[in-house]
Design an enzyme around this catalytic site. Sequence first.
Site, PDB file in Angstrom:
ATOM      1  CG  ASP A 231      -7.906   0.475 -42.913  1.00 30.71           C
ATOM      2  OD1 ASP A 231      -6.946   1.227 -43.135  1.00 30.71           O
ATOM      3  OD2 ASP A 231      -8.398   0.336 -41.782  1.00 30.71           O
TER       4      ASP A 231
ATOM      5  CE  LYS B 279      -7.989   7.661 -44.927  1.00 32.74           C
ATOM      6  NZ  LYS B 279      -7.575   7.626 -43.506  1.00 32.74           N
ATOM      7  CG  ASN B 280      -4.317   5.702 -44.082  1.00 31.94           C
ATOM      8  OD1 ASN B 280      -4.897   6.778 -43.894  1.00 31.94           O
ATOM      9  ND2 ASN B 280      -4.879   4.551 -43.827  1.00 31.94           N
TER      10      ASN B 280
ATOM     11  NE  ARG C 186      -7.805   4.140 -34.157  1.00 41.61           N
ATOM     12  CZ  ARG C 186      -7.984   4.690 -35.361  1.00 41.61           C
ATOM     13  NH1 ARG C 186      -9.153   5.209 -35.656  1.00 41.61           N
ATOM     14  NH2 ARG C 186      -7.009   4.760 -36.237  1.00 41.61           N
TER      15      ARG C 186
ATOM     16  CB  CYS D  68     -13.079   6.841 -33.756  1.00 37.15           C
ATOM     17  SG  CYS D  68     -12.138   5.446 -34.354  1.00 37.15           S
TER      18      CYS D  68
ATOM     19  NE  ARG E  73     -12.485  11.011 -41.542  1.00 39.07           N
ATOM     20  CZ  ARG E  73     -12.085  10.608 -40.342  1.00 39.07           C
ATOM     21  NH1 ARG E  73     -12.979  10.195 -39.453  1.00 39.07           N
ATOM     22  NH2 ARG E  73     -10.812  10.602 -40.007  1.00 39.07           N
TER      23      ARG E  73
HETATM   24  C1  EPZ Z   1      -3.506   3.345 -39.157  1.00 40.32           C
HETATM   25  O1  EPZ Z   1      -4.116   3.825 -37.984  1.00 40.32           O
HETATM   26  C2  EPZ Z   1      -4.438   3.740 -40.280  1.00 40.32           C
HETATM   27  N1  EPZ Z   1      -4.571   5.199 -40.306  1.00 40.32           N
HETATM   28  C3  EPZ Z   1      -5.808   3.095 -40.067  1.00 40.32           C
HETATM   29  O2  EPZ Z   1      -6.616   3.425 -41.196  1.00 40.32           O
HETATM   30  C4  EPZ Z   1      -5.638   1.591 -40.011  1.00 40.32           C
HETATM   31  O3  EPZ Z   1      -6.883   0.983 -39.741  1.00 40.32           O
HETATM   32  C5  EPZ Z   1      -4.624   1.229 -38.906  1.00 40.32           C
HETATM   33  O4  EPZ Z   1      -3.371   1.913 -39.125  1.00 40.32           O
HETATM   34  C6  EPZ Z   1      -4.331  -0.254 -38.852  1.00 40.32           C
HETATM   35  O5  EPZ Z   1      -3.826  -0.667 -40.106  1.00 40.32           O
HETATM   36  C7  EPZ Z   1      -3.557   5.930 -40.811  1.00 40.32           C
HETATM   37  O6  EPZ Z   1      -2.542   5.426 -41.248  1.00 40.32           O
HETATM   38  C8  EPZ Z   1      -3.763   7.415 -40.827  1.00 40.32           C
HETATM   39  P1  EPZ Z   1      -2.398   1.575 -35.296  1.00 40.32           P
HETATM   40  P2  EPZ Z   1      -3.281   3.859 -36.597  1.00 40.32           P
HETATM   41  O7  EPZ Z   1      -1.700   2.523 -34.397  1.00 40.32           O
HETATM   42  O8  EPZ Z   1      -1.842   4.097 -36.863  1.00 40.32           O
HETATM   43  C9  EPZ Z   1      -3.271  -0.430 -31.140  1.00 40.32           C
HETATM   44  C10 EPZ Z   1      -8.488   4.276 -42.323  1.00 40.32           C
HETATM   45  O9  EPZ Z   1      -9.622   3.831 -42.469  1.00 40.32           O
HETATM   46  N2  EPZ Z   1      -2.435   0.645 -30.595  1.00 40.32           N
HETATM   47  O10 EPZ Z   1      -1.605   0.815 -36.306  1.00 40.32           O
HETATM   48  O11 EPZ Z   1      -3.979   4.766 -35.683  1.00 40.32           O
HETATM   49  C11 EPZ Z   1      -4.567   0.122 -31.714  1.00 40.32           C
HETATM   50  O12 EPZ Z   1      -5.544   0.213 -30.688  1.00 40.32           O
HETATM   51  C12 EPZ Z   1      -7.799   4.212 -40.975  1.00 40.32           C
HETATM   52  O13 EPZ Z   1      -7.800   4.793 -43.242  1.00 40.32           O
HETATM   53  C13 EPZ Z   1      -2.052   0.571 -29.260  1.00 40.32           C
HETATM   54  O14 EPZ Z   1      -2.400  -0.364 -28.550  1.00 40.32           O
HETATM   55  O15 EPZ Z   1      -3.477   2.372 -36.113  1.00 40.32           O
HETATM   56  C14 EPZ Z   1      -4.936  -0.918 -32.740  1.00 40.32           C
HETATM   57  O16 EPZ Z   1      -5.593  -1.990 -32.105  1.00 40.32           O
HETATM   58  C15 EPZ Z   1      -8.722   3.636 -39.918  1.00 40.32           C
HETATM   59  N3  EPZ Z   1      -1.284   1.582 -28.751  1.00 40.32           N
HETATM   60  C16 EPZ Z   1      -3.580  -1.410 -33.254  1.00 40.32           C
HETATM   61  O17 EPZ Z   1      -2.615  -1.019 -32.265  1.00 40.32           O
HETATM   62  C17 EPZ Z   1      -0.866   2.634 -29.523  1.00 40.32           C
HETATM   63  O18 EPZ Z   1      -0.146   3.516 -29.017  1.00 40.32           O
HETATM   64  C18 EPZ Z   1      -3.175  -0.795 -34.577  1.00 40.32           C
HETATM   65  O19 EPZ Z   1      -3.283   0.593 -34.427  1.00 40.32           O
HETATM   66  C19 EPZ Z   1      -1.248   2.675 -30.887  1.00 40.32           C
HETATM   67  C20 EPZ Z   1      -2.024   1.662 -31.400  1.00 40.32           C
END
Ligand code: EPZ
Length: 422
Positions: free
Chosen positions: A308, A22-23, A122, A117, A400
């Site tokens: 995840d 998916k990702n 996020r 969420c 999802r």
């Molecule tokens: C990706 O989300 C995945 N989704 C998530 O999978 C996964 O949990 C996550 O990476 C972490 O591995 C997709 O790839 C579509 P991040 P993403 O930006 O990119 C912080 C699932 O179940 N952060 O890597 O949105 C954030 O708060 C989903 O398939 C900032 O601080 O996650 C988090 O603590 C859920 N500022 C950490 O970084 C930002 O601008 C990682 O978030 C962006 C993120």
Amino acid sequence: MQHFEVIGGNRLKGEINISGAKNAALPIMAATILVEGETVLHNVPDLADVRQMQTLLARLGVKSRRDDEGAMHLTVEDEMNAHAEYELVSKMRASVCVMGPLLAKRKRAQVAMPGGCAIGDRPIGLHIQGLRALGADFELVNGDVLLRAKRLTGSDIFLGGPFGSSVTATANVMMAATLAVGRTVITSAACEPELVDLAEYLNACGACISGYGTPEIVIEGVLSLRGTEHRVIPDRIEAGTFLIAGAITNGDLELIGARIEHMRAVVDRLRCVGVIVERGEKGIAVSSSRRLEPVMITTQPYPGFPTDLQAQAMALLCLADGNSVITEKIYPDRFLHVGELNRMGAHLRKEGPTVIIEGIKRLVGAPVMASDLRASAGLILAGLIAKGTTLVHRAYHIDRGYERIEEKLARVGANIRRVDAP
Ligand code: EPZ
């Protein structure tokens, strides 16, 4: 509203086909905004989130359809609209992946802030910081991020955040940089296999990206990109979920198509628990026939243990022979499943970003509430081994990110069915 009814106690035995990731599929679909001509994607999973991305892309002038073999064909037909509206973005955070492509190709991106969420806040500050470093002007307008740039210019960009690297921020900046003038170097980039897959798709379209899969990615801007044919990698989170299903039921499974090289941290922890995990002929083989050892798990950016799979691992460790500890370093509030597992007789105690898991002999089936995609999977796994019946409400969370999970599990012996409830 649908729920899953799971009657526990069956050992799982047999083969499960692993679907496309998916990702990886979601950012690659968003990347088609950048290219001329048609893209054909193979192994795109049939998920609610994929259909949601198709809806968003249609609003943005990208037509998509599945052919008779299931391959997805995507073509840009109209570049007028660059606004990803709140009613669509709020349904799926991954919608934010259209921001970089819109900015680079249409010189403008208006994308609703995704908001929080069930797993926590996020933010997208790193996305904005990275795209501004490429020369975009930024404005916040009624909850939308508005980015504009007549031309993007390559730059050195640090993308490390308070929780380490960001997967979709790396995706956004990498995609935008493909059409920038000059060289972009992203440091503290995310290294997830899904980003490697995205970079390989972009390079096949004519981009010039190197270093992907490492914390330093280099992108030499090009003038244009052309659509191509690409096969999406297998889903390591789905595979990890089924590895744990095999372990929790003391079963014997082979996960067809799973790639063990994408799952080193998960395999390491499962082997420490006492589960047998081996590279099989067609994927990964998992078997378990003994009490489970307690372990420590800390979630981290790739190649660390994936957040995840945190809920799924917690379900397994409820039955270990001693006390385990799980620390969540990516989303410190990602513990809504703790209360639900305790309803099933687990002995879990949350201490900030850490949960102490006291191993017990048996979980007991109960009605439980799913809160997010992966917590739902953890509750289903607990139901597979609990005494009696578990009802996992709000099945839509699972749909999802998992293709017909109840069919895949039932085929290897699980007593699980989807129920339409009033
Ligand atoms: C990706 O989300 C995945 N989704 C998530 O999978 C996964 O949990 C996550 O990476 C972490 O591995 C997709 O790839 C579509 P991040 P993403 O930006 O990119 C912080 C699932 O179940 N952060 O890597 O949105 C954030 O708060 C989903 O398939 C900032 O601080 O996650 C988090 O603590 C859920 N500022 C950490 O970084 C930002 O601008 C990682 O978030 C962006 C993120």
